[in-house]
Design a protein around this motif. Structure first.
Motif, PDB file in Angstrom:
ATOM      1  N   VAL A  53     -12.399   1.176  88.497  1.00  0.00           N
ATOM      2  CA  VAL A  53     -11.187   0.986  87.681  1.00  0.00           C
ATOM      3  C   VAL A  53     -11.352  -0.192  86.734  1.00  0.00           C
ATOM      4  O   VAL A  53     -11.086  -0.083  85.536  1.00  0.00           O
ATOM      5  CB  VAL A  53      -9.951   0.793  88.588  1.00  0.00           C
ATOM      6  N   PHE A  54     -11.813  -1.331  87.265  1.00  0.00           N
ATOM      7  CA  PHE A  54     -11.934  -2.515  86.426  1.00  0.00           C
ATOM      8  C   PHE A  54     -13.041  -2.368  85.393  1.00  0.00           C
ATOM      9  O   PHE A  54     -12.909  -2.863  84.274  1.00  0.00           O
ATOM     10  CB  PHE A  54     -12.142  -3.774  87.261  1.00  0.00           C
ATOM     11  N   SER A  55     -14.145  -1.689  85.721  1.00  0.00           N
ATOM     12  CA  SER A  55     -15.208  -1.539  84.738  1.00  0.00           C
ATOM     13  C   SER A  55     -14.765  -0.616  83.608  1.00  0.00           C
ATOM     14  O   SER A  55     -15.066  -0.870  82.443  1.00  0.00           O
ATOM     15  CB  SER A  55     -16.489  -1.024  85.394  1.00  0.00           C
ATOM     16  N   ALA A  56     -14.019   0.456  83.927  1.00  0.00           N
ATOM     17  CA  ALA A  56     -13.528   1.351  82.873  1.00  0.00           C
ATOM     18  C   ALA A  56     -12.540   0.607  81.959  1.00  0.00           C
ATOM     19  O   ALA A  56     -12.599   0.732  80.733  1.00  0.00           O
ATOM     20  CB  ALA A  56     -12.868   2.578  83.480  1.00  0.00           C
ATOM     21  N   ALA A  57     -11.641  -0.167  82.566  1.00  0.00           N
ATOM     22  CA  ALA A  57     -10.679  -0.934  81.768  1.00  0.00           C
ATOM     23  C   ALA A  57     -11.393  -1.983  80.924  1.00  0.00           C
ATOM     24  O   ALA A  57     -11.033  -2.210  79.764  1.00  0.00           O
ATOM     25  CB  ALA A  57      -9.646  -1.591  82.681  1.00  0.00           C
ATOM     26  N   THR A  58     -12.407  -2.602  81.481  1.00  0.00           N
ATOM     27  CA  THR A  58     -13.154  -3.621  80.749  1.00  0.00           C
ATOM     28  C   THR A  58     -13.892  -3.009  79.568  1.00  0.00           C
ATOM     29  O   THR A  58     -13.906  -3.580  78.471  1.00  0.00           O
ATOM     30  CB  THR A  58     -14.150  -4.331  81.685  1.00  0.00           C
ATOM     31  N   ILE A  59     -14.478  -1.851  79.776  1.00  0.00           N
ATOM     32  CA  ILE A  59     -15.196  -1.190  78.685  1.00  0.00           C
ATOM     33  C   ILE A  59     -14.238  -0.824  77.556  1.00  0.00           C
ATOM     34  O   ILE A  59     -14.538  -1.039  76.377  1.00  0.00           O
ATOM     35  CB  ILE A  59     -15.955   0.048  79.212  1.00  0.00           C
ATOM     36  N   ARG A  60     -13.057  -0.282  77.897  1.00  0.00           N
ATOM     37  CA  ARG A  60     -12.072   0.045  76.859  1.00  0.00           C
ATOM     38  C   ARG A  60     -11.646  -1.209  76.103  1.00  0.00           C
ATOM     39  O   ARG A  60     -11.546  -1.209  74.878  1.00  0.00           O
ATOM     40  CB  ARG A  60     -10.848   0.718  77.485  1.00  0.00           C
ATOM     41  N   HIS A  61     -11.393  -2.289  76.853  1.00  0.00           N
ATOM     42  CA  HIS A  61     -10.979  -3.548  76.221  1.00  0.00           C
ATOM     43  C   HIS A  61     -12.074  -4.070  75.298  1.00  0.00           C
ATOM     44  O   HIS A  61     -11.788  -4.500  74.165  1.00  0.00           O
ATOM     45  CB  HIS A  61     -10.649  -4.589  77.283  1.00  0.00           C
ATOM     46  N   LEU A  62     -13.321  -4.031  75.742  1.00  0.00           N
ATOM     47  CA  LEU A  62     -14.415  -4.547  74.919  1.00  0.00           C
ATOM     48  C   LEU A  62     -14.618  -3.705  73.663  1.00  0.00           C
ATOM     49  O   LEU A  62     -14.908  -4.241  72.591  1.00  0.00           O
ATOM     50  CB  LEU A  62     -15.699  -4.615  75.740  1.00  0.00           C
ATOM     51  N   ARG A  63     -14.457  -2.384  73.768  1.00  0.00           N
ATOM     52  CA  ARG A  63     -14.592  -1.533  72.586  1.00  0.00           C
ATOM     53  C   ARG A  63     -13.511  -1.851  71.559  1.00  0.00           C
ATOM     54  O   ARG A  63     -13.777  -1.935  70.357  1.00  0.00           O
ATOM     55  CB  ARG A  63     -14.533  -0.061  72.982  1.00  0.00           C
ATOM     56  N   ARG A  64     -12.259  -2.031  72.040  1.00  0.00           N
ATOM     57  CA  ARG A  64     -11.178  -2.406  71.124  1.00  0.00           C
ATOM     58  C   ARG A  64     -11.462  -3.746  70.475  1.00  0.00           C
ATOM     59  O   ARG A  64     -11.245  -3.931  69.276  1.00  0.00           O
ATOM     60  CB  ARG A  64      -9.848  -2.474  71.884  1.00  0.00           C
ATOM     61  N   ARG A  65     -11.951  -4.690  71.264  1.00  0.00           N
ATOM     62  CA  ARG A  65     -12.232  -6.037  70.747  1.00  0.00           C
ATOM     63  C   ARG A  65     -13.339  -6.009  69.693  1.00  0.00           C
ATOM     64  O   ARG A  65     -13.262  -6.710  68.685  1.00  0.00           O
ATOM     65  CB  ARG A  65     -12.592  -6.970  71.903  1.00  0.00           C
TER      66      ARG A  65
END
Length: 135
Positions: A20-32
């Motif tokens: 869960v946290f890795s998927a959320a982190t990847i989405r956040h990093l792509r947006r950033r």
């Protein structure tokens, strides 16, 4: 047998949280990355997160990990160790967040108030009521 069940449950929870946290982190990093590319195209310097925010997040994540470890220790009949670990972990979570909230409140007061030693700011000047060229 009880230890294996607790270890298996902890492993499953750890894997689920990791996914869960890795998927959320990847989405956040792509947006950033998209945001930073747009900022760079405009020629503006990118904004960096405050160091204090990073410190608070590190303390909070560490504190939550300690709390989970104390639950595992309690399940393994290490009650006294678990109790002491929980006390320290809660202090680890609450104190940095409280300090950060206090610091943030003082900064907001400082930025948004007109202090006597600051003098008049440009925002404090009254706007001209007549349209340009009319008076």
């Amino acid at each position: 047998m009880k230890i294996l069940i607790v270890a298996a449950c902890a492993l499953v929870v750890g894997i689920a949280l990791g996914i869960v946290f890795s998927a959320a982190t990847i989405r956040h990093l792509r947006r950033r990355v998209k945001e930073l590319r747009e900022i760079i195209k405009e020629g503006l310097p990118p904004e960096r997160p405050e160091t204090m925010k990073r410190f608070v997040w590190a303390c909070v994540i560490n504190g939550f990990a300690w709390v989970w470890c104390s639950y595992i220790l309690a399940a393994l009949d290490k009650v006294q160790i678990a109790e002491e670990l929980s006390k320290v972990a809660l202090a680890e979570i609450i104190v940095p967040v409280a300090v950060y909230a206090f610091k943030s409140g003082v900064e907001n007061l400082s930025k948004n108030n007109r202090w006597p030693d600051r003098g008049d700011t440009p925002e404090a000047e009254p706007e001209d009521t007549d349209p340009p060229g009319m008076g």
